[in-house]
Design an enzyme around this catalytic site. Structure first.
Site, PDB file in Angstrom:
ATOM      1  N   HIS A 194       2.795  -3.576 -20.699  1.00 52.47           N
ATOM      2  CA  HIS A 194       3.492  -2.737 -19.704  1.00 52.47           C
ATOM      3  C   HIS A 194       3.291  -1.250 -20.021  1.00 52.47           C
ATOM      4  CE1 HIS A 194       7.106  -2.483 -16.731  1.00 52.47           C
ATOM      5  NE2 HIS A 194       6.234  -1.506 -16.546  1.00 52.47           N
ATOM      6  N   LEU A 241       0.858  -1.199   0.000  1.00 54.31           N
ATOM      7  CA  LEU A 241       0.000   0.000   0.000  1.00 54.31           C
ATOM      8  C   LEU A 241       0.891   1.244   0.000  1.00 54.31           C
ATOM      9  CD1 LEU A 241      -3.179   0.268   0.043  1.00 54.31           C
ATOM     10  CD2 LEU A 241      -2.882   1.167   2.345  1.00 54.31           C
ATOM     11  N   GLY A 242       1.707   1.348  -1.063  1.00 55.26           N
ATOM     12  CA  GLY A 242       2.489   2.569  -1.256  1.00 55.26           C
ATOM     13  C   GLY A 242       1.594   3.597  -1.923  1.00 55.26           C
ATOM     14  N   ARG A 243       2.217   4.573  -2.545  1.00 50.83           N
ATOM     15  CA  ARG A 243       1.468   5.650  -3.192  1.00 50.83           C
ATOM     16  C   ARG A 243       0.498   5.102  -4.247  1.00 50.83           C
ATOM     17  NH1 ARG A 243       3.213  11.065  -4.024  1.00 50.83           N
ATOM     18  NH2 ARG A 243       5.225  10.579  -3.108  1.00 50.83           N
ATOM     19  N   ILE A 244       1.000   4.164  -5.084  1.00 49.42           N
ATOM     20  CA  ILE A 244       0.154   3.640  -6.165  1.00 49.42           C
ATOM     21  C   ILE A 244      -0.920   2.696  -5.598  1.00 49.42           C
ATOM     22  CG2 ILE A 244       0.163   2.189  -8.244  1.00 49.42           C
ATOM     23  CD1 ILE A 244       2.884   3.462  -8.982  1.00 49.42           C
ATOM     24  N   ARG A 278       4.846  -2.295   6.594  1.00 47.93           N
ATOM     25  CA  ARG A 278       4.429  -1.446   7.713  1.00 47.93           C
ATOM     26  C   ARG A 278       2.933  -1.138   7.605  1.00 47.93           C
ATOM     27  NH1 ARG A 278       4.712   4.206   6.096  1.00 47.93           N
ATOM     28  NH2 ARG A 278       5.095   4.074   3.886  1.00 47.93           N
ATOM     29  N   ALA A 281       2.875  -4.349 -11.083  1.00 51.03           N
ATOM     30  CA  ALA A 281       4.173  -3.981 -10.497  1.00 51.03           C
ATOM     31  C   ALA A 281       5.319  -4.450 -11.395  1.00 51.03           C
ATOM     32  CB  ALA A 281       4.278  -4.542  -9.098  1.00 51.03           C
ATOM     33  N   ARG A 282       5.752  -5.681 -11.221  1.00 56.71           N
ATOM     34  CA  ARG A 282       6.795  -6.243 -12.075  1.00 56.71           C
ATOM     35  C   ARG A 282       6.496  -7.712 -12.314  1.00 56.71           C
ATOM     36  NH1 ARG A 282       7.565  -1.962 -13.473  1.00 56.71           N
ATOM     37  NH2 ARG A 282       9.443  -0.689 -13.446  1.00 56.71           N
ATOM     38  N   GLU A 316       9.645  -9.788 -20.303  1.00 52.39           N
ATOM     39  CA  GLU A 316       9.332  -8.726 -21.281  1.00 52.39           C
ATOM     40  C   GLU A 316      10.520  -8.499 -22.213  1.00 52.39           C
ATOM     41  OE1 GLU A 316       7.985  -5.213 -19.257  1.00 52.39           O
ATOM     42  OE2 GLU A 316       6.528  -6.341 -18.119  1.00 52.39           O
TER      43      GLU A 316
HETATM   44  O1  LIG Z   1       6.955   3.478 -13.872  1.00 52.59           O
HETATM   45  C1  LIG Z   1       7.074   2.244 -13.900  1.00 52.59           C
HETATM   46  O2  LIG Z   1       8.106   1.678 -13.517  1.00 52.59           O
HETATM   47  C2  LIG Z   1       5.990   1.421 -14.385  1.00 52.59           C
HETATM   48  O3  LIG Z   1       6.166   0.266 -14.646  1.00 52.59           O
HETATM   49  C3  LIG Z   1       4.636   2.051 -14.506  1.00 52.59           C
HETATM   50  O4  LIG Z   1       3.734   1.211 -15.161  1.00 52.59           O
END
Ligand SMILES: O=C(O)C(=O)CO
Length: 345
Positions: free
Chosen positions: A302, A171-174, A196, A254-255, A284
């Protein structure tokens, strides 16, 4: 006194021309444009850019041609370099701990693409509940049989996201912005897991329930959303998918390397998960061919953060980070301060 040097990586800026003029007034700008790794290494070894104090990368699609920022590259940076401010939220391509060991602050730009990524996450969440991928593939097939099949059968297997729970990992900014949107547009129940716990005020704004243990949240969420940075290790594998509710969904903005893709394929094939929405992929720019064929999997290339607004923000935030650091000693969005002694200007 000579002005400090900023090494600007990649393309010319496109939007924030006034701010760039201020940067040019305060700093001498050197340019590397889009050098490949060998050329860039050689330029560092021969001090082609002088003793620069900062690096500025305004875009994520250029300025990264030298490849990953690992020990090999970082050890070639001049001792004068104190800060690297880059586009992009994710920083899996740069060893921020190694930068810290050389006394260099790394600033990311999640703040600039939060809105775009959160909007894309909402699209993916909705698609996993409503199976838009099936519907859209059938329409694009131009095959009346596929259209009719989707038209007749989708209703029996799709749901409104409201009254379901969204379990956010990170639960960071995004993650927080996604929670706000999912709560406000769909009325979803927000669960989260993070290293946290947020303050009760923050939790209250999204009526969120905190889970200290990821496993506990996995067994409760109807849709699990991955919104945590990649720190070198896989986060979700077969054991995690088995812990999830039968018929749950997975969304990853995220990744790709956070998720074991073959395990995800198995979980979808076995019906343990009913749908997935992926902006990011393990290898990717290659997409897993089995996932690509699954009608219950929504896939993007992405591009969750890819909007003009994000790019305007990336340009700005990088410059603001550098100017703030040299004016006040503090960068705005540093992510590796935990490993760095407060740098002395
Ligand atoms: O900004 C980044 O690293 C992203 O992958 C956003 O989609």
């Amino acid at each position: 006194m000579a002005k400090p040097v900023v090494l600007h990586l990649g393309d010319d800026i496109k939007w924030n021309h006034e701010l760039y003029k201020q940067l040019q007034d305060k700093f001498t700008i050197e340019r590397s444009y889009s050098m490949d790794r060998e050329t860039f290494k050689n330029a560092l070894k021969t001090k082609q850019f002088g003793d620069f104090a900062a690096m500025y990368r305004p875009f994520w699609n250029t300025g990264g041609e030298m490849g990953n920022w690992d020990d090999e590259l970082i050890s070639l940076l001049p001792p004068s370099c104190k800060i690297y401010a880059s586009a992009g939220a994710g920083f899996d391509w740069v060893d921020t701990k190694r930068l810290a060991q050389s006394g260099i602050i790394y600033c990311n730009a999640a703040a600039a693409c939060t809105e775009s990524v959160a909007d894309a996450a909402i699209w993916l969440i909705l698609s996993t509940f409503r199976n838009f991928s099936w519907s859209s593939t059938a329409a694009r097939s131009l095959d009346p049989a596929q259209f009719s099949n989707a038209n007749r059968n989708i209703a029996a297997v799709t749901h409104n996201p409201g009254d379901h729970s969204l379990g956010i990992i990170g639960l960071g900014r995004i993650g927080y912005r996604i929670a706000q949107k999912a709560r406000c547009c769909f009325g979803m129940r927000i669960l989260y897991n993070d290293i946290r716990r947020m303050s009760s005020d923050v939790e209250g704004t999204i009526e969120a329930t905190y889970f200290e243990r990821l496993d506990d949240m996995l067994s409760e969420a109807d849709c699990v959303l991955v919104a945590t940075p990649f720190a070198g290790d896989k986060l979700l594998d077969t054991a995690h998918f088995d812990m999830m509710k039968r018929g749950a969904r997975l969304v990853n903005i995220a990744r790709g390397k956070l998720v074991d893709e073959p395990a995800l394929v198995r979980a979808l094939e076995e019906g343990q998960l009913v749908a997935a929405g992926l902006d990011v992929h393990y290898d990717e720019p290659n997409v897993n061919p089995t996932l690509a064929k699954m009608s219950n999997v929504e896939l993007l290339s992405h591009t969750a953060g890819a909007s003009v607004e994000s790019h305007i923000g990336f340009e700005r935030l990088g410059m603001e980070n550098i100017m703030s650091f040299f004016e006040t000693g503090k960068a705005l969005t540093a992510v590796n301060l935990q490993w760095i002694e407060q740098p002395k200007l």
